[in-house]
Enzyme design. Structure first.
Site, PDB file in Angstrom:
ATOM      1  N   SER A 176      64.300 -52.580 -28.703  1.00  0.00           N
ATOM      2  CA  SER A 176      64.709 -51.566 -29.549  1.00  0.00           C
ATOM      3  C   SER A 176      65.202 -50.264 -29.216  1.00  0.00           C
ATOM      4  O   SER A 176      65.020 -49.170 -29.807  1.00  0.00           O
ATOM      5  CB  SER A 176      63.485 -51.439 -30.714  1.00  0.00           C
ATOM      6  OG  SER A 176      62.931 -52.592 -30.879  1.00  0.00           O
ATOM      7  N   ARG A 191      71.185 -45.956 -23.443  1.00  0.00           N
ATOM      8  CA  ARG A 191      70.281 -44.632 -23.410  1.00  0.00           C
ATOM      9  C   ARG A 191      69.058 -44.914 -24.034  1.00  0.00           C
ATOM     10  O   ARG A 191      68.823 -46.111 -24.425  1.00  0.00           O
ATOM     11  CB  ARG A 191      71.092 -43.554 -24.160  1.00  0.00           C
ATOM     12  CG  ARG A 191      71.208 -43.767 -25.531  1.00  0.00           C
ATOM     13  CD  ARG A 191      71.701 -42.483 -26.358  1.00  0.00           C
ATOM     14  NE  ARG A 191      71.874 -42.833 -27.552  1.00  0.00           N
ATOM     15  CZ  ARG A 191      72.877 -43.413 -28.273  1.00  0.00           C
ATOM     16  NH1 ARG A 191      73.890 -43.732 -27.336  1.00  0.00           N
ATOM     17  NH2 ARG A 191      72.828 -43.571 -29.613  1.00  0.00           N
ATOM     18  N   ASP A 229      65.710 -54.915 -32.399  1.00  0.00           N
ATOM     19  CA  ASP A 229      64.690 -55.023 -33.564  1.00  0.00           C
ATOM     20  C   ASP A 229      65.309 -55.580 -34.880  1.00  0.00           C
ATOM     21  O   ASP A 229      64.660 -56.085 -35.563  1.00  0.00           O
ATOM     22  CB  ASP A 229      63.446 -53.825 -33.447  1.00  0.00           C
ATOM     23  CG  ASP A 229      64.156 -52.486 -33.613  1.00  0.00           C
ATOM     24  OD1 ASP A 229      65.774 -52.244 -33.587  1.00  0.00           O
ATOM     25  OD2 ASP A 229      63.439 -51.618 -33.643  1.00  0.00           O
TER      26      ASP A 229
END
Length: 492
Positions: A176, A191, A229
Site C-alpha cells: 500500500s 516513495r 490496497d
C-alpha cells in the site's frame, strides 16, 4: 480573652474573604482561559470550513489532476498508476491462495479456499505489528521480518488447505505504497508514506525484494499478483458485488482506485485490454490544490514530517494524522490560553502521542460529564482534573478536524464520479455505482464515516444519491489480493 476572641474572629473573617477572593480570581482565570480557547477554536472552525461550494471546487480540481495524471507520467501530483488489472474477479475462482497485506504499521497474512460460485469456503489470517525501527531501517531487515512471519503462518497450514502434490503456493501481495507497476507481478517503489522511510528501497522492485527474503527464510511461495490496497479492495468488492466501480481506503493512510476506460488513458502504450478497461490506482493522498483549507497546524505538521511537501491530502484526511492535528491545536490552546493550567503539559508536546483512536473515543463520548474525555486526557496526556468546559472544547476540536477530513474525502469521491461521468443523471438508465470502502478510520470512527456518506449525498443531490452506495468491504484489500493471485495463477 474577649480581645483575643475578637482578634481571632477578625482574622478568621479575613481568611474567609481572602479565600473567597481567590475563588473569584480562579473563576475569572478559568473564564479567561475559556474565552481565549474559544477564540482559537473559532479561528480553527473558520480556517477548516468546507462549504459545499468549496468542496465542489476541490472535486473539480481533483478531476483536472486525474486527466493530467492519465495523460503522461509526471503530468500531475496524482500518479494515476496503471495497475495491469484489466479483469476483475468473476466469482469463478477456485483453489487455495495466500495474501500478504502490507498497509501501514501492521500487516496481515491470509489463506483462503475459493470455491467458485459458492464463494470463499474457508479463510484464516494473522495480524502482525511492525516494530517501529524496521520502518526506518533497511529493506532487508523489513522484508526478512515479514518473510519470517509468513513462514510461521505457512507452517501452521491445516489439512483442509493442503495443495495438490507438485503445486506451488501462490501469493497476492498488497503493497500500500506508491509503486510504478511494471506488470501484474512486479513494480518499483516510488516513495514511502505513512511513517516508513527506507531510502535504499526507493526504485527497487518490491516483489523481487520479498521473493529474496522468502528464499532466505525458506518459504515456498510465488508472488502471482502485486496490488495496491485500493486495487485489492476494488477486486474484493467486485467479487461480492458486480456494481463496485470505485474503492477508497480511509485508514492509516488514504487512497482511491477506480475502473477507467482504456481509451481514456493516453499514457498507456500497450495493446488495449480485451475488456476495454483498466483499474487505475490514483494515489490520491498526494493530491493538493489551492482550494484545500490548509491551516497553520497542517503546514507545521507537513514541514516536520518524514515527507514534507508530499501526501498533503492524506495528511488532512487520514487516520495517521487526525489525532496529531488535534494535539497541535490543543498545544496552542495550552500555550496561549492556559487551557490546562499555567504550564503546557509535557506529554502534550510529544508528537503523535494522541492517536486517532483516542480522538475518536473522545469525539464519541456522550456522557453528561464527558468522563471518558477526562480519562483519556489523564491517561494519555497526564492532564488530571480537567473541567467540563475544558473537555467540551477538546471534543469540539476533535469534531472540527474530523468533519473537515470526512468532507474532503467525500469531495475526492465526487471528483472520481465527475471524471467518469457518474455525477449527473443524464437519462433514465442511471448506472448504479457502488463504492467499496475499507480502512480502520472508516470502520471504527462512526462520526467520520457518517459524515463522509452525508456529505457525498449533499454533493450529488437526493435523486442521484439513490444510485450511489457506500459499502464497507471488510479486509477487502487482503481478500482482493488472494482473488487476483487466483485470476493470474501460473496454473490457469
Amino acid at each position: 480573652m474577649g480581645k483575643v476572641t475578637v482578634a481571632v474572629a477578625v482574622i478568621g473573617g479575613a481568611a474567609v474573604c481572602a479565600a473567597a477572593a481567590l475563588v473569584v480570581r480562579h473563576r475569572m482565570q478559568i473564564s479567561k482561559q475559556c474565552v481565549k480557547s474559544a477564540d482559537i477554536l473559532k479561528e480553527l472552525e473558520e480556517k477548516c470550513a468546507t462549504p459545499t461550494s468549496k468542496l465542489r471546487q476541490i472535486a473539480d480540481a481533483m478531476t483536472v489532476e486525474m486527466h493530467a495524471g492519465l495523460a503522461s507520467e509526471g503530468g500531475s501530483k496524482l500518479k494515476m498508476l496503471i495497475s495491469y488489472v484489466d479483469n476483475l474477479p468473476t466469482g469463478d475462482e477456485e483453489g487455495v491462495y495466500y495474501a500478504l497485506d502490507l498497509g501501514g504499521t501492521n500487516f496481515r497474512v491470509l489463506r483462503v479456499q475459493l470455491a467458485g460460485k459458492s464463494g470463499i469456503e474457508f479463510q484464516e489470517f494473522a495480524e502482525v505489528s511492525i516494530p517501529p525501527q524496521l520502518m526506518v531501517g533497511t529493506s532487508e531487515a523489513l522484508f526478512d521480518y515479514i518473510a519470517a512471519e509468513l513462514a510461521k503462518f505457512v507452517a501452521d497450514e491445516s489439512e483442509k488447505f493442503r495443495l495438490p502434490a507438485g503445486r506451488q503456493r501462490e501469493l497476492g501481495f498488497t503493497f500500500s505504497f506508491p509503486v510504478l507497476q511494471l506488470s501484474i507481478d512486479s513494480g518499483t517503489l516510488i516513495r514511502w508514506t505513512k511513517g516508513f522511510s527506507i531510502g535504499e528501497m526507493v526504485g527497487k522492485d518490491v516483489v523481487a525484494e520479498l521473493t529474496k527474503a522468502m528464499e532466505r527464510q525458506g518459504v515456498d511461495l510465488r508472488v502471482s499478483a502485486l496490488v495496491n490496497d485500493t486495487v485489492g479492495t476494488l477486486a474484493g468488492g467486485r467479487y461480492d458485488n458486480k456494481d463496485v466501480f470505485i474503492a477508497v481506503i480511509l485508514g492509516t493512510g488514504s487512497n482511491a482506485a477506480y475502473v477507467e476506460r482504456a481509451q481514456a488513458i493516453p499514457k498507456w502504450h500497450g495493446p488495449h485490454p480485451k475488456s476495454g478497461e483498466m483499474v487505475i490506482n490514483m494515489e490520491w493522498g498526494n493530491f493538493r490544490s489551492s482550494h484545500l483549507p490548509l491551516t497553520e497546524y497542517d503546514n507545521t505538521l507537513d514541514a516536520e514530517s518524514l515527507n514534507p511537501g508530499e501526501q498533503i491530502f492524506e495528511k488532512m484526511i487520514s487516520g495517521m494524522y487526525l489525532g496529531e492535528l488535534v494535539r497541535r491545536v490543543l498545544c496552542r490552546m495550552a500555550d496561549e490560553a492556559a487551557l490546562f493550567g499555567d504550564t503546557v503539559p509535557p506529554k502534550l508536546k510529544t508528537q503523535f502521542i494522541l492517536r486517532t483512536p483516542e480522538m475518536s473515543a473522545m469525539h464519541h463520548d456522550t456522557s453528561s460529564d464527558l468522563k471518558l474525555v477526562g480519562n483519556i486526557l489523564q491517561d494519555v496526556l497526564e492532564i488530571p482534573n480537567t473541567t467540563l468546559s475544558t473537555r467540551k472544547i477538546v471534543v469540539e476540536v476533535c469534531n472540527v478536524i474530523a468533519t473537515r477530513g470526512a468532507r474532503l474525502a467525500a469531495a475526492g469521491i465526487l471528483g472520481i464520479l465527475k471524471k467518469t461521468g457518474r455525477d449527473t443523471i443524464k437519462d433514465s438508465e442511471v448506472p448504479k455505482t457502488v463504492i467499496a470502502m475499507d480502512g480502520g478510520l472508516y470502520e471504527h470512527y462512526k462520526e467520520y464515516r457518517h459524515c463522509v456518506k452525508n456529505t457525498l449525498n449533499e454533493l450529488v443531490g437526493d435523486e442521484l444519491a439513490k444510485h450511489i452506495k457506500l459499502i464497507h468491504s471488510e479486509d477487502g484489500s487482503g481478500i482482493g489480493a488472494a482473488l487476483l493471485a487466483a485470476s493470474h495463477s501460473q496454473y490457469i
